[in-house]
Design a protein around this motif. Structure first.
Motif, PDB file in Angstrom:
ATOM      1  N   GLN A  66       0.818  -1.215   0.000  1.00  0.00           N
ATOM      2  CA  GLN A  66       0.000   0.000   0.000  1.00  0.00           C
ATOM      3  C   GLN A  66       0.848   1.260   0.000  1.00  0.00           C
ATOM      4  O   GLN A  66       0.420   2.298  -0.499  1.00  0.00           O
ATOM      5  CB  GLN A  66      -0.930   0.019   1.214  1.00  0.00           C
ATOM      6  CG  GLN A  66      -2.085  -0.928   1.101  1.00  0.00           C
ATOM      7  CD  GLN A  66      -2.980  -0.867   2.324  1.00  0.00           C
ATOM      8  OE1 GLN A  66      -2.682  -0.188   3.306  1.00  0.00           O
ATOM      9  NE2 GLN A  66      -4.093  -1.569   2.270  1.00  0.00           N
ATOM     10  N   GLU A  67       2.054   1.165   0.549  1.00  0.00           N
ATOM     11  CA  GLU A  67       2.905   2.350   0.659  1.00  0.00           C
ATOM     12  C   GLU A  67       3.846   2.534  -0.531  1.00  0.00           C
ATOM     13  O   GLU A  67       4.585   3.515  -0.577  1.00  0.00           O
ATOM     14  CB  GLU A  67       3.694   2.286   1.962  1.00  0.00           C
ATOM     15  CG  GLU A  67       2.776   2.389   3.179  1.00  0.00           C
ATOM     16  CD  GLU A  67       3.521   2.377   4.494  1.00  0.00           C
ATOM     17  OE1 GLU A  67       4.746   2.627   4.502  1.00  0.00           O
ATOM     18  OE2 GLU A  67       2.878   2.127   5.523  1.00  0.00           O
ATOM     19  N   LEU A  68       3.806   1.616  -1.502  1.00  0.00           N
ATOM     20  CA  LEU A  68       4.653   1.757  -2.683  1.00  0.00           C
ATOM     21  C   LEU A  68       4.114   2.851  -3.602  1.00  0.00           C
ATOM     22  O   LEU A  68       2.903   3.008  -3.753  1.00  0.00           O
ATOM     23  CB  LEU A  68       4.701   0.442  -3.464  1.00  0.00           C
ATOM     24  CG  LEU A  68       5.428  -0.738  -2.827  1.00  0.00           C
ATOM     25  CD1 LEU A  68       5.328  -1.963  -3.730  1.00  0.00           C
ATOM     26  CD2 LEU A  68       6.879  -0.408  -2.542  1.00  0.00           C
ATOM     27  N   SER A  69       5.027   3.555  -4.227  1.00  0.00           N
ATOM     28  CA  SER A  69       4.620   4.512  -5.255  1.00  0.00           C
ATOM     29  C   SER A  69       4.209   3.724  -6.495  1.00  0.00           C
ATOM     30  O   SER A  69       4.555   2.537  -6.627  1.00  0.00           O
ATOM     31  CB  SER A  69       5.782   5.448  -5.595  1.00  0.00           C
ATOM     32  OG  SER A  69       6.784   4.736  -6.302  1.00  0.00           O
ATOM     33  N   PRO A  70       3.495   4.336  -7.429  1.00  0.00           N
ATOM     34  CA  PRO A  70       3.144   3.617  -8.663  1.00  0.00           C
ATOM     35  C   PRO A  70       4.375   3.080  -9.405  1.00  0.00           C
ATOM     36  O   PRO A  70       4.345   1.967  -9.927  1.00  0.00           O
ATOM     37  CB  PRO A  70       2.400   4.671  -9.488  1.00  0.00           C
ATOM     38  CG  PRO A  70       1.807   5.587  -8.460  1.00  0.00           C
ATOM     39  CD  PRO A  70       2.834   5.646  -7.362  1.00  0.00           C
ATOM     40  N   ASP A  71       5.450   3.849  -9.430  1.00  0.00           N
ATOM     41  CA  ASP A  71       6.674   3.380 -10.096  1.00  0.00           C
ATOM     42  C   ASP A  71       7.267   2.176  -9.378  1.00  0.00           C
ATOM     43  O   ASP A  71       7.694   1.204 -10.013  1.00  0.00           O
ATOM     44  CB  ASP A  71       7.719   4.494 -10.167  1.00  0.00           C
ATOM     45  CG  ASP A  71       7.345   5.594 -11.151  1.00  0.00           C
ATOM     46  OD1 ASP A  71       6.473   5.363 -12.019  1.00  0.00           O
ATOM     47  OD2 ASP A  71       7.919   6.693 -11.032  1.00  0.00           O
ATOM     48  N   GLN A  72       7.300   2.222  -8.048  1.00  0.00           N
ATOM     49  CA  GLN A  72       7.827   1.101  -7.278  1.00  0.00           C
ATOM     50  C   GLN A  72       6.952  -0.138  -7.456  1.00  0.00           C
ATOM     51  O   GLN A  72       7.460  -1.259  -7.573  1.00  0.00           O
ATOM     52  CB  GLN A  72       7.909   1.468  -5.795  1.00  0.00           C
ATOM     53  CG  GLN A  72       8.946   2.514  -5.490  1.00  0.00           C
ATOM     54  CD  GLN A  72       8.817   3.040  -4.072  1.00  0.00           C
ATOM     55  OE1 GLN A  72       7.710   3.120  -3.498  1.00  0.00           O
ATOM     56  NE2 GLN A  72       9.951   3.411  -3.489  1.00  0.00           N
ATOM     57  N   GLU A  73       5.646   0.073  -7.496  1.00  0.00           N
ATOM     58  CA  GLU A  73       4.724  -1.039  -7.705  1.00  0.00           C
ATOM     59  C   GLU A  73       4.976  -1.698  -9.065  1.00  0.00           C
ATOM     60  O   GLU A  73       4.986  -2.926  -9.173  1.00  0.00           O
ATOM     61  CB  GLU A  73       3.279  -0.550  -7.609  1.00  0.00           C
ATOM     62  CG  GLU A  73       2.263  -1.668  -7.695  1.00  0.00           C
ATOM     63  CD  GLU A  73       0.833  -1.168  -7.548  1.00  0.00           C
ATOM     64  OE1 GLU A  73      -0.070  -1.871  -8.026  1.00  0.00           O
ATOM     65  OE2 GLU A  73       0.635  -0.081  -6.968  1.00  0.00           O
ATOM     66  N   GLN A  74       5.219  -0.903 -10.085  1.00  0.00           N
ATOM     67  CA  GLN A  74       5.485  -1.444 -11.412  1.00  0.00           C
ATOM     68  C   GLN A  74       6.793  -2.235 -11.434  1.00  0.00           C
ATOM     69  O   GLN A  74       6.875  -3.302 -12.042  1.00  0.00           O
ATOM     70  CB  GLN A  74       5.520  -0.340 -12.473  1.00  0.00           C
ATOM     71  CG  GLN A  74       5.617  -0.873 -13.892  1.00  0.00           C
ATOM     72  CD  GLN A  74       4.467  -1.818 -14.239  1.00  0.00           C
ATOM     73  OE1 GLN A  74       3.303  -1.482 -14.050  1.00  0.00           O
ATOM     74  NE2 GLN A  74       4.786  -3.004 -14.723  1.00  0.00           N
TER      75      GLN A  74
END
Length: 116
Positions: free
Chosen positions: A99-107
């Protein structure tokens, strides 16, 4: 100003050394750390990291300069695994982490998982 836990300061010193193009002195590191830690505090952290084998040091005039000897990504991953191993609810911890990941980190994470 609130004091940082020593573990956090160690992590910040390791990150600064990992980002450096050349070995750094304690004074150089102080300039790269938030909160203006005392010179003696930075020296203490560097001495501890040297004793743990995580940094090397060499003389440069009257001072030592330090270089990272461990792979930062491996070090951080090891810490994450250690914390996860001791969690009473690892599923919840991973969910909160996601939940705390940024969209870039999630990708990046999705790409890494797809490579497995």
């Amino acid at each position: 100003m609130a004091r940082r836990p020593l573990g956090q300061l160690e992590a910040e010193v390791l990150a600064a050394l990992a980002a450096a193009d050349a070995p750094l002195s304690a004074g150089d590191l102080r300039g790269r750390l938030a909160g203006d830690p005392a010179h003696t505090t930075v020296n203490t952290i560097l001495s501890r990291l040297h004793a743990k084998g995580m940094v090397t040091r060499e003389r440069a005039g009257r001072q030592f300069v330090y270089r990272l000897t461990v792979d930062e990504s491996r070090l951080v991953a090891h810490r994450m695994h250690r914390h996860l191993r001791h969690a009473s609810d690892p599923h919840g911890v991973l969910g909160q982490f996601l939940q705390e990941l940024s969209p870039d980190q999630e990708q990046v994470l999705r790409d890494l998982l797809n490579e497995q």
